[in-house]
Motif scaffolding. Structure first.
Motif, mmCIF file in Angstrom:
data_model
loop_
_atom_site.group_PDB
_atom_site.id
_atom_site.type_symbol
_atom_site.label_atom_id
_atom_site.label_comp_id
_atom_site.label_asym_id
_atom_site.label_seq_id
_atom_site.Cartn_x
_atom_site.Cartn_y
_atom_site.Cartn_z
ATOM 1 N N GLN A 1 0.787 -1.379 -0.202
ATOM 2 C CA GLN A 1 0.081 0.131 -0.116
ATOM 3 C C GLN A 1 0.884 1.082 -0.004
ATOM 4 O O GLN A 1 1.852 1.209 0.640
ATOM 5 N N ALA A 2 0.522 2.227 -0.756
ATOM 6 C CA ALA A 2 1.353 3.345 -1.031
ATOM 7 C C ALA A 2 1.964 4.009 -0.028
ATOM 8 O O ALA A 2 3.005 4.345 0.586
ATOM 9 N N TRP A 3 0.943 4.621 0.890
ATOM 10 C CA TRP A 3 1.422 5.476 1.814
ATOM 11 C C TRP A 3 2.034 4.461 3.074
ATOM 12 O O TRP A 3 2.849 5.297 3.843
ATOM 13 N N ALA A 4 1.767 3.326 3.271
ATOM 14 C CA ALA A 4 2.686 2.595 4.078
ATOM 15 C C ALA A 4 3.867 2.275 3.742
ATOM 16 O O ALA A 4 4.812 2.350 4.592
ATOM 17 N N ALA A 5 4.162 2.241 2.261
ATOM 18 C CA ALA A 5 5.391 2.184 1.768
ATOM 19 C C ALA A 5 6.135 3.264 1.965
ATOM 20 O O ALA A 5 7.454 3.239 2.214
ATOM 21 N N GLY A 6 5.612 4.554 2.015
ATOM 22 C CA GLY A 6 6.247 5.572 2.351
ATOM 23 C C GLY A 6 6.568 5.886 3.587
ATOM 24 O O GLY A 6 7.164 6.864 3.965
ATOM 25 N N THR A 7 6.492 5.145 4.526
ATOM 26 C CA THR A 7 6.525 5.606 5.886
ATOM 27 C C THR A 7 7.917 5.485 6.261
ATOM 28 O O THR A 7 8.208 6.403 7.131
ATOM 29 N N SER A 8 8.654 4.641 5.714
ATOM 30 C CA SER A 8 10.045 4.683 6.122
ATOM 31 C C SER A 8 10.838 5.800 5.757
ATOM 32 O O SER A 8 11.741 6.413 6.202
ATOM 33 N N ILE A 9 10.253 6.621 4.527
ATOM 34 C CA ILE A 9 10.847 7.713 4.104
ATOM 35 C C ILE A 9 10.282 8.817 5.257
ATOM 36 O O ILE A 9 11.328 9.759 5.425
ATOM 37 N N ALA A 10 9.238 8.639 5.695
ATOM 38 C CA ALA A 10 9.244 9.758 6.659
ATOM 39 C C ALA A 10 9.798 9.507 8.055
ATOM 40 O O ALA A 10 10.369 10.636 8.826
ATOM 41 N N PHE A 11 10.272 8.181 8.291
ATOM 42 C CA PHE A 11 11.290 7.802 9.410
ATOM 43 C C PHE A 11 12.633 8.884 8.940
ATOM 44 O O PHE A 11 13.105 9.412 9.897
ATOM 45 N N LEU A 12 12.978 8.613 7.824
ATOM 46 C CA LEU A 12 14.051 9.349 7.367
ATOM 47 C C LEU A 12 14.060 10.694 7.679
ATOM 48 O O LEU A 12 14.863 11.196 8.291
ATOM 49 N N GLN A 13 13.003 11.384 7.125
ATOM 50 C CA GLN A 13 12.956 13.007 7.315
ATOM 51 C C GLN A 13 13.057 13.296 8.776
ATOM 52 O O GLN A 13 13.664 14.369 9.066
ATOM 53 N N ALA A 14 12.294 12.343 9.893
ATOM 54 C CA ALA A 14 12.023 12.594 10.898
ATOM 55 C C ALA A 14 13.375 12.555 11.764
ATOM 56 O O ALA A 14 13.734 13.541 12.560
ATOM 57 N N MET A 15 14.111 11.840 11.564
ATOM 58 C CA MET A 15 15.149 11.143 12.071
ATOM 59 C C MET A 15 16.497 12.284 11.781
ATOM 60 O O MET A 15 17.189 12.656 12.606
ATOM 61 N N LEU A 16 16.600 12.891 10.410
ATOM 62 C CA LEU A 16 17.370 14.068 10.304
ATOM 63 C C LEU A 16 16.860 15.287 10.780
ATOM 64 O O LEU A 16 17.642 15.994 10.563
ATOM 65 N N GLY A 17 15.673 15.316 11.019
ATOM 66 C CA GLY A 17 15.213 16.696 11.510
ATOM 67 C C GLY A 17 15.161 17.486 10.134
ATOM 68 O O GLY A 17 15.672 18.698 10.215
ATOM 69 N N LEU A 18 14.954 17.090 9.138
ATOM 70 C CA LEU A 18 15.274 17.779 7.814
ATOM 71 C C LEU A 18 13.954 18.331 7.355
ATOM 72 O O LEU A 18 13.100 17.991 6.837
ATOM 73 N N TYR A 19 14.068 19.844 7.314
ATOM 74 C CA TYR A 19 13.071 20.473 6.666
ATOM 75 C C TYR A 19 13.355 21.774 5.974
ATOM 76 O O TYR A 19 13.828 22.727 6.460
ATOM 77 N N PRO A 20 13.629 21.480 4.701
ATOM 78 C CA PRO A 20 14.205 22.796 3.892
ATOM 79 C C PRO A 20 13.192 23.759 3.793
ATOM 80 O O PRO A 20 11.647 23.759 3.905
ATOM 81 N N ASN A 21 13.535 25.152 3.464
ATOM 82 C CA ASN A 21 12.696 26.260 3.325
ATOM 83 C C ASN A 21 13.489 27.065 2.130
ATOM 84 O O ASN A 21 14.183 27.868 2.426
ATOM 85 N N ALA A 22 12.914 26.849 0.817
ATOM 86 C CA ALA A 22 13.358 27.442 -0.361
ATOM 87 C C ALA A 22 13.367 29.035 -0.191
ATOM 88 O O ALA A 22 14.042 29.705 -0.808
ATOM 89 N N ALA A 23 12.099 29.524 0.377
ATOM 90 C CA ALA A 23 12.156 31.076 0.654
ATOM 91 C C ALA A 23 13.280 31.607 1.036
ATOM 92 O O ALA A 23 13.473 32.797 0.875
ATOM 93 N N ARG A 24 13.651 30.808 2.348
ATOM 94 C CA ARG A 24 14.783 31.526 3.195
ATOM 95 C C ARG A 24 16.170 31.095 2.809
ATOM 96 O O ARG A 24 17.269 31.208 3.109
ATOM 97 N N LYS A 25 16.241 29.991 1.780
ATOM 98 C CA LYS A 25 17.405 29.357 1.311
ATOM 99 C C LYS A 25 17.965 28.578 2.421
ATOM 100 O O LYS A 25 19.390 28.787 2.611
ATOM 101 N N GLU A 26 17.303 28.094 3.315
ATOM 102 C CA GLU A 26 17.966 27.186 4.441
ATOM 103 C C GLU A 26 17.208 26.037 4.298
ATOM 104 O O GLU A 26 16.336 25.574 3.746
ATOM 105 N N ILE A 27 18.033 24.912 4.990
ATOM 106 C CA ILE A 27 17.817 23.746 5.383
ATOM 107 C C ILE A 27 17.931 23.488 7.062
ATOM 108 O O ILE A 27 19.017 23.470 7.518
ATOM 109 N N ALA A 28 16.837 23.184 7.740
ATOM 110 C CA ALA A 28 16.863 22.878 9.010
ATOM 111 C C ALA A 28 17.291 21.469 8.852
ATOM 112 O O ALA A 28 16.757 20.350 8.543
ATOM 113 N N LEU A 29 18.427 21.236 9.981
ATOM 114 C CA LEU A 29 18.873 19.819 10.026
ATOM 115 C C LEU A 29 19.113 19.725 11.424
ATOM 116 O O LEU A 29 20.259 20.210 12.073
ATOM 117 N N SER A 30 18.447 18.835 12.119
ATOM 118 C CA SER A 30 18.721 18.313 13.348
ATOM 119 C C SER A 30 18.436 17.125 13.880
ATOM 120 O O SER A 30 17.315 16.566 14.364
#
Length: 690
Positions: free
Chosen positions: A611-640
């Motif tokens: 199932q697609a969104w179940a298959a995508g769950t591990s990618i959400a794990f990756l983003q959460a673990m990296l604390g990865l949240y880009p912001n193109a308007a500010r040209k910044e990448i939050a990484l924690s």
């Protein structure tokens, strides 16, 4: 799973564990495309008897294999090795027969075929309706054709061809091969099964080897164009690779670019909510996938008011079907628009896509669709006393129109079902996120006044929401408001999605995150859809106490964004442990909410997998673990970054952000909860911030 399923493009094949679709099958097994079953029987026999199953494998999403045998006790056996895949609209099946008797073996190998050309809704007994008629089987040299004239005057055909001389086809649909094999001699017979309509004529088959080589090359290209991940957690590495493979399997293109279907076997079509959420999850590994999803849904955006389909101007569809009942207007799914959340999620994905890529061209292209969607949302907010709410209009539509769309999912403390119009908590969060995330988009598009108005409207919605939805005694938000704007006081997972949207004020966001991890909500493997203390809870339910991986992943994106690392780590660890108990480490659509003290997650009986969104769950794990949240308007990448228990190293390479890629290596400091981050590559054009 008690079935095997493979898919490529619009075609998927569902069988029992022995590879057969049996005569009179009531499991819905078959070969499907365009919501029509083009093969309803495929049974292999040796001398008129079914061989017994030795093994069944589906570890690769795109290939299935089966070993069967017919033996004479203490004398030997004939083995049948069946291997199959789909490529370019054709099902290929290679049958290798081996004689394991000490002497020559003379036998008849036969395969019986049939096709009922039933609409998917009829197969599932979800609808009834007037249908067409079967035509006579046509046989020829090395092939036969099954045909059907539909009630929509569309002729549907299934061509079955084989490459071995001597095969005889009869009018019952059985192809028979008289064989004589010496000891350990093999005979290989390859079948090509091609669904055809006047709109989609048959392609010429390749050889089995050529087709498989091209299919495998397409998967290698998919992996090459996606982010690569390595870790010292075999569970996470395995889950990530499984998810990436299944997402490729579930990818389709209905004419507007790649998107994902919702899941197999019953939801092999583009959806609004499901496809959008999957594309949202996929942003760290393949942000371009969002473009095809958004273009597909924009192409079917509502144009008129049509109660039959719950359609309204500007509304984004829920689900589209292509079968006979739809084409004869006996079903409203052409497409059906009965969903409250697809429209704000459509806008939120545009905003998030911009945050990741800085690409304004897609927003410029879809600007008319964005404006119509915003108009629809604003009209809905006005009609719902300031909140976006739903009410079923279509007679054959859905009574509940959020992601928990079962009839009993929105329930009051006294056991009464909430009456519509119903305003769901998470939907208000999606609306907030849509408007807030489009502020920089419209500012960059040269519309500062519209950007300011969206910012003001988001703030006003936030104030209304905080006043109406917060339950002080439970320290969390209500799942919904009913038609009288009364709180539906179930403690549920829905408000967890608010953390991703950024709507809750800081102290309530913290309280909401902690509330979801209490024992009545968190079962050790994941966050339940409903508290064990709430009216209506039961662990085997579809939406009232089960655990949905995608629901947890939506919550995880918010926990990561808000910096609630302990809570996020607990959810990730639980779902990783759960994944070890499912076949091929494939997280299903949902599983039961029983406590993890049992020692294993209890499967839900009729779940979709893959199932697609179940298959995508591990990618959400990756983003959460990296604390990865880009912001193109500010040209910044939050990484924690942080790592959950049991993981000490994580390498993520070629994460597509901006105009380039980010690669990082995260290592846990020995015996501590602190982490060292090494940036291996940053060609994004964005600055890294904590």
């Amino acid at each position: 799973m008690d079935y095997r399923v493979i898919k490529e493009g619009d075609l998927f094949f569902l069988t029992g564990l022995n590879g057969d679709i049996v005569l009179g099958d009531d499991q819905g097994h078959g070969l499907y495309t365009k919501d029509t079953r083009f093969l309803s029987r495929m049974e292999a026999f040796i001398d008129g008897e079914k061989p017994s199953l030795l093994s069944s494998a589906g570890d690769k999403s795109y290939v299935a294999s089966f070993r069967l045998m017919k033996e004479a006790k203490d004398e030997g056996a004939v083995e049948v090795h069946r291997e199959r895949f789909i490529y370019s609209g054709i099902l290929y099946e290679r049958c290798t027969l081996t004689n394991y008797f000490v002497g020559d073996s003379h036998f008849e190998f036969s395969v019986s075929f049939d096709a009922d050309f039933q609409d998917m809704f009829l197969v599932r007994k979800y609808r009834t309706g007037e249908v067409g008629r079967m035509e006579e089987i046509r046989t020829g040299d090395l092939e036969m054709t099954l045909a059907y004239m539909g009630a929509d005057n569309l002729r549907r055909q299934t061509r079955i061809s084989w490459d071995a001389d001597g095969g005889q086809a009869d009018q019952t649909g059985t192809v028979s091969f008289p064989l004589s094999l010496k000891p350990q001699e093999q005979k290989v017979i390859t079948f090509c099964i091609t669904p055809m309509t006047e709109q989609h004529p048959a392609a010429e088959p390749l050889t089995y080897e050529e087709g498989l080589k091209k299919l495998e090359a397409s998967y290698e290209e998919w992996y090459e164009n996606s982010s690569r991940v390595q870790s010292d957690s075999a569970l996470f590495s395995g889950l990530y690779q499984r998810g990436l493979q299944d997402l490729r399997m579930l990818t389709t293109d209905v004419g507007f670019g790649d998107t994902t279907v919702a899941g197999l076997p019953w939801f092999a079509v583009p959806f609004g909510r499901d496809s959008l959420i999957t594309a949202l999850f996929m942003l760290p590994v393949n942000p371009q996938h969002a473009k095809g999803t958004l273009r597909t849904l924009a192409a079917y955006q509502g144009e008129k008011t049509d109660p039959w389909r719950d359609e309204q101007p500007g509304k984004i569809m829920h689900e589209i079907r292509y079968g006979e009942l739809v084409t004869t207007n006996q079903s409203p799914f052409s497409p059906y628009y009965g969903t409250i959340d697809s429209t704000p999620l459509f806008l939120a994905l545009i905003g998030e896509y911009y945050r990741w890529t800085g690409d304004l061209s897609l927003a410029e292209e879809l600007k008319p669709n964005m404006l119509r969607a915003l108009d629809y949302i604003d009209a809905s907010l006005e009609a719902g006393s300031g909140f976006m709410a739903y009410k079923q209009e279509a007679e054959k539509g859905f009574p509940n129109q959020g992601w928990k769309d079962s009839a009993n999912s929105i329930i009051h403390e006294n056991g009464e079902y909430a009456e519509s119009p119903i305003a769901l908590s998470e939907v208000q969060g999606y609306v907030y996120q849509a408007k807030a995330s489009l502020v920089p988009v419209f500012a960059e598009l040269g519309e500062p006044e519209r950007a300011r108005r969206l910012e003001t409207e988001a703030a006003e919605l936030r104030a209304r929401f905080e006043s109406a939805f917060w339950m002080e005694d439970e320290m969390c938000y209500a799942i919904a408001l009913d038609k009288d704007l009364r709180q539906v006081r179930s403690v549920s997972s829905n408000p967890g999605h608010l953390l991703m949207s950024g709507l809750p004020e800081e102290s309530r966001a913290k309280a909401q995150s902690k509330r979801m991890l209490r024992s009545d909500m968190f079962n050790g493997y994941g966050i339940r859809t409903m508290s064990t203390d709430s009216t209506g809870y039961y662990p085997m339910s579809y939406h009232n106490g089960s655990v949905w991986p995608h629901d947890n992943a939506m919550i995880l994106l918010g926990l990561g964004k808000q910096g609630f690392k302990d809570e996020a780590g607990k959810v990730i660890s639980g779902l990783l442990q759960a994944s070890a108990h499912f076949e091929y480490q494939r997280l299903p659509e949902l599983f039961c909410g029983h406590d993890a003290k049992l020692g294993y997650p209890v499967p839900y009986p009729t779940t979709c997998s893959p199932q697609a969104w179940a298959a995508g769950t591990s990618i959400a794990f990756l983003q959460a673990m990296l604390g990865l949240y880009p912001n193109a308007a500010r040209k910044e990448i939050a990484l924690s970054p942080f790592l959950p228990e049991g993981m000490n190293e994580l390498k993520a390479e070629r994460i597509a952000i901006g105009n380039g890629h980010l690669s990082v290596f995260v290592v846990r400091e020995a015996g501590s909860s602190t982490f060292k981050v090494q940036v291996l590559e940053n060609t994004t054009g964005f600055n890294l911030v904590d």
